[in-house]
Design a protein around this motif. Sequence first.
Motif, PDB file in Angstrom:
ATOM      1  N   GLU A   1     110.901  -0.357-149.296  1.00  0.00           N
ATOM      2  CA  GLU A   1     111.054   0.576-150.214  1.00  0.00           C
ATOM      3  C   GLU A   1     109.741   1.684-150.344  1.00  0.00           C
ATOM      4  O   GLU A   1     108.781   1.096-150.593  1.00  0.00           O
ATOM      5  CB  GLU A   1     111.712   0.389-151.346  1.00  0.00           C
ATOM      6  CG  GLU A   1     113.056  -0.056-151.524  1.00  0.00           C
ATOM      7  CD  GLU A   1     113.712   0.165-152.701  1.00  0.00           C
ATOM      8  OE1 GLU A   1     113.586   1.375-153.418  1.00  0.00           O
ATOM      9  OE2 GLU A   1     114.603  -0.479-153.188  1.00  0.00           O
ATOM     10  N   ARG A   2     109.883   2.811-150.256  1.00  0.00           N
ATOM     11  CA  ARG A   2     108.988   3.748-150.154  1.00  0.00           C
ATOM     12  C   ARG A   2     108.884   3.897-151.648  1.00  0.00           C
ATOM     13  O   ARG A   2     109.686   4.023-152.806  1.00  0.00           O
ATOM     14  CB  ARG A   2     109.481   5.041-149.690  1.00  0.00           C
ATOM     15  CG  ARG A   2     108.449   6.470-149.875  1.00  0.00           C
ATOM     16  CD  ARG A   2     109.077   7.546-149.386  1.00  0.00           C
ATOM     17  NE  ARG A   2     110.240   7.864-150.273  1.00  0.00           N
ATOM     18  CZ  ARG A   2     110.913   9.136-150.444  1.00  0.00           C
ATOM     19  NH1 ARG A   2     110.354   9.912-149.770  1.00  0.00           N
ATOM     20  NH2 ARG A   2     111.937   9.594-151.088  1.00  0.00           N
TER      21      ARG A   2
ATOM     22  N   GLU B   1     107.883  13.440-145.514  1.00  0.00           N
ATOM     23  CA  GLU B   1     107.951  12.856-146.945  1.00  0.00           C
ATOM     24  C   GLU B   1     107.817  11.237-146.917  1.00  0.00           C
ATOM     25  O   GLU B   1     108.053  10.608-147.782  1.00  0.00           O
ATOM     26  CB  GLU B   1     108.896  13.393-147.604  1.00  0.00           C
ATOM     27  CG  GLU B   1     108.767  14.984-147.978  1.00  0.00           C
ATOM     28  CD  GLU B   1     109.820  15.625-148.718  1.00  0.00           C
ATOM     29  OE1 GLU B   1     110.698  14.929-149.228  1.00  0.00           O
ATOM     30  OE2 GLU B   1     110.108  16.695-148.822  1.00  0.00           O
ATOM     31  N   GLY B   2     107.660  10.614-145.696  1.00  0.00           N
ATOM     32  CA  GLY B   2     107.681   9.182-145.742  1.00  0.00           C
ATOM     33  C   GLY B   2     109.305   8.849-145.624  1.00  0.00           C
ATOM     34  O   GLY B   2     110.101   9.775-145.926  1.00  0.00           O
ATOM     35  N   ALA B   3     109.497   7.515-145.312  1.00  0.00           N
ATOM     36  CA  ALA B   3     110.934   6.942-145.549  1.00  0.00           C
ATOM     37  C   ALA B   3     110.816   5.390-145.840  1.00  0.00           C
ATOM     38  O   ALA B   3     110.009   5.144-145.585  1.00  0.00           O
ATOM     39  CB  ALA B   3     111.373   7.289-143.985  1.00  0.00           C
ATOM     40  N   ASN B   4     112.194   5.320-146.505  1.00  0.00           N
ATOM     41  CA  ASN B   4     112.354   3.965-146.689  1.00  0.00           C
ATOM     42  C   ASN B   4     112.935   3.252-145.382  1.00  0.00           C
ATOM     43  O   ASN B   4     113.474   3.849-144.508  1.00  0.00           O
ATOM     44  CB  ASN B   4     113.792   3.703-147.520  1.00  0.00           C
ATOM     45  CG  ASN B   4     113.385   4.398-148.924  1.00  0.00           C
ATOM     46  OD1 ASN B   4     112.838   3.656-149.564  1.00  0.00           O
ATOM     47  ND2 ASN B   4     113.544   5.631-149.120  1.00  0.00           N
TER      48      ASN B   4
ATOM     49  N   PRO C   1     104.335   1.077-140.428  1.00  0.00           N
ATOM     50  CA  PRO C   1     104.095   2.072-139.525  1.00  0.00           C
ATOM     51  C   PRO C   1     105.168   3.322-139.562  1.00  0.00           C
ATOM     52  O   PRO C   1     105.013   4.324-139.194  1.00  0.00           O
ATOM     53  CB  PRO C   1     103.961   1.601-138.101  1.00  0.00           C
ATOM     54  CG  PRO C   1     103.335   0.148-138.701  1.00  0.00           C
ATOM     55  CD  PRO C   1     104.314  -0.190-139.718  1.00  0.00           C
ATOM     56  N   VAL C   2     106.530   2.794-139.573  1.00  0.00           N
ATOM     57  CA  VAL C   2     107.669   3.756-139.456  1.00  0.00           C
ATOM     58  C   VAL C   2     107.684   4.207-140.575  1.00  0.00           C
ATOM     59  O   VAL C   2     107.919   5.697-140.943  1.00  0.00           O
ATOM     60  CB  VAL C   2     108.809   2.886-139.256  1.00  0.00           C
ATOM     61  CG1 VAL C   2     110.061   3.727-139.387  1.00  0.00           C
ATOM     62  CG2 VAL C   2     108.636   2.220-138.099  1.00  0.00           C
ATOM     63  N   ARG C   3     107.618   3.642-141.871  1.00  0.00           N
ATOM     64  CA  ARG C   3     107.473   4.417-143.319  1.00  0.00           C
ATOM     65  C   ARG C   3     106.533   5.687-143.343  1.00  0.00           C
ATOM     66  O   ARG C   3     106.886   6.615-143.902  1.00  0.00           O
ATOM     67  CB  ARG C   3     107.144   3.313-144.245  1.00  0.00           C
ATOM     68  CG  ARG C   3     107.266   4.094-145.727  1.00  0.00           C
ATOM     69  CD  ARG C   3     105.518   4.269-146.188  1.00  0.00           C
ATOM     70  NE  ARG C   3     105.707   4.566-147.802  1.00  0.00           N
ATOM     71  CZ  ARG C   3     105.674   5.734-147.859  1.00  0.00           C
ATOM     72  NH1 ARG C   3     105.731   6.837-147.276  1.00  0.00           N
ATOM     73  NH2 ARG C   3     105.696   6.118-149.293  1.00  0.00           N
TER      74      ARG C   3
END
Length: 288
Positions: free
Chosen positions: A215-216, A194-197, A185-187
Amino acid sequence: MSVLNTVPFEKFHGTGNDFFVVDADDPVPDRPAFARTHCDREAGITLSESERRGADGVLFLALESRYDPPRVVMTLVQPDGSVAAMCGNGARVAAAWAAERTGTNEVMIDTPAGTRRASLDGTDVTVEMGAPSFAPRDVPLASDDELVDTEVEGLTVTAVNTGVPHAVAFVDDVDDVDLESVAPPVRHASVFPEGANVTLASPDGEGGFRQRTFERGVEGETQSCGTGAVAVVAAAKRLGRVSGDDPVTVTPPGGALSVTVPDEGAALLGGPAVYEGDGEADIVFRER
């Protein structure tokens, strides 16, 4: 899926973060399909020398040895077929690969995130990682404000770009967190366009931190993440958990890394880059 030919590869890992390395002079027409096929943890490549099937990505490396120090152009294609702008452990592997071919102990690495200098001492490789940034435009964030010690999807995180975006959360014990449940959910949170690791850190009792990273691009936990280790120390400095320019030990499941985040200038990431073996991989032409 049609197989045209084979291509030689080598396999390396940096504290458990493992990669297939392919010389960019050996053409692979569909790099995303190649990575998706061979990095798969259930059906991908396995080596007799390596206990793990598949990998965390494929490093396509182009060596330009005429320069002094020699340069290597690094393209990391992740298991989902995407290209990562930067990978700390991948950069250390790229430096080891280039140094083996040139006999040097210093290498310049060209990445989508910029050029990084690496130095080698035996199997230990230290690479410049650039200056971490909390700026919303750099992370990037869908906000005009920095994201520091703020709740996102139930996890209190600090957002920092260390070549790629990371959401860093400090917890009492990284082993007590169900990372595969809390990270997605955080990613995918809307604040990260752009998403996140997603990186967890907890104090190790000796002035350093233990680390786990979702990892994304891998879409799961990896044994190590170099940009994540740098993100941990950068966020720790921002929150007053550490201070000064001395190296900090960050320990993901795959082994210890040395991280220096100075008050000004480029961060440094150090640790081993280990050769695991080599083989031949099918060149995947098309996926259906």
